[in-house]
Design a protein around this motif. Sequence first.
Motif, short mmCIF file in Angstrom:
data_model
loop_
_atom_site.label_atom_id
_atom_site.label_comp_id
_atom_site.label_asym_id
_atom_site.label_seq_id
_atom_site.Cartn_x
_atom_site.Cartn_y
_atom_site.Cartn_z
N LYS A 277 -8.78 3.14 -4.41
CA LYS A 277 -8.37 2.02 -3.91
C LYS A 277 -8.28 2.01 -2.56
N PHE A 278 -9.05 1.16 -1.67
CA PHE A 278 -8.80 0.98 -0.26
C PHE A 278 -7.17 0.77 -0.06
N GLU A 279 -6.67 1.64 0.95
CA GLU A 279 -5.24 1.66 1.44
C GLU A 279 -5.04 1.08 2.68
N ILE B 118 -10.78 10.07 3.56
CA ILE B 118 -10.60 9.66 4.70
C ILE B 118 -12.20 9.58 5.20
N TYR B 119 -12.37 8.19 6.00
CA TYR B 119 -13.77 8.05 6.24
C TYR B 119 -13.77 7.04 7.27
N PRO C 220 0.83 -1.28 0.16
CA PRO C 220 -0.01 -0.21 0.06
C PRO C 220 0.77 1.30 -0.03
N LYS C 221 0.31 2.29 -0.56
CA LYS C 221 1.00 3.65 -0.73
C LYS C 221 0.94 4.31 0.62
N VAL C 222 -0.26 4.20 1.25
CA VAL C 222 -0.57 4.59 2.69
C VAL C 222 -0.59 3.43 3.71
N LEU D 41 -7.17 6.02 -1.78
CA LEU D 41 -6.51 6.89 -2.66
C LEU D 41 -7.62 7.66 -3.54
N ASP D 42 -7.32 8.97 -3.81
CA ASP D 42 -7.90 9.78 -4.53
C ASP D 42 -9.08 10.33 -3.93
N ASP D 43 -10.12 9.48 -3.92
CA ASP D 43 -11.45 9.96 -3.69
C ASP D 43 -12.24 8.96 -3.11
#
Length: 124
Positions: free
Chosen positions: A113-115, A41-42, A6-8, A107-109
Amino acid sequence: MPTVNPKVKIERLEPQTVAAPLLVRTPFKIIGSGFSNKIYIYISTKPDGSDDISNPNGSNLKDDYKIKIDTDESATSTDKVLSLIVKPELDAGPFDEKTEFWVAIKLDDMNGKFEAARKTFKLV
């Protein structure tokens, strides 16, 4: 098959347990890596982030969100520390005391993709 990293990454939340009362703006931080302006973020009730209870209707309007999470403009954020403010609305729920909540990142919106996700978020 190559492993996809993952990137995050979320290492921890600060405070360790984020207790967010309804209608109250509550500051908290996500400590980790890979944070940027292009993440969503959610709050989810699943560790894989597959449900978005912050925005259950998938609205593009922030005013329609049940749990609003915004960047804390009065605090410093970096690619390793993300300063946020959460404000649950009155209609966030209903949930029972056994419901586990996860802070999740895509990622993005909201369609990205879930990170990553981290437990220890509570609606109070």
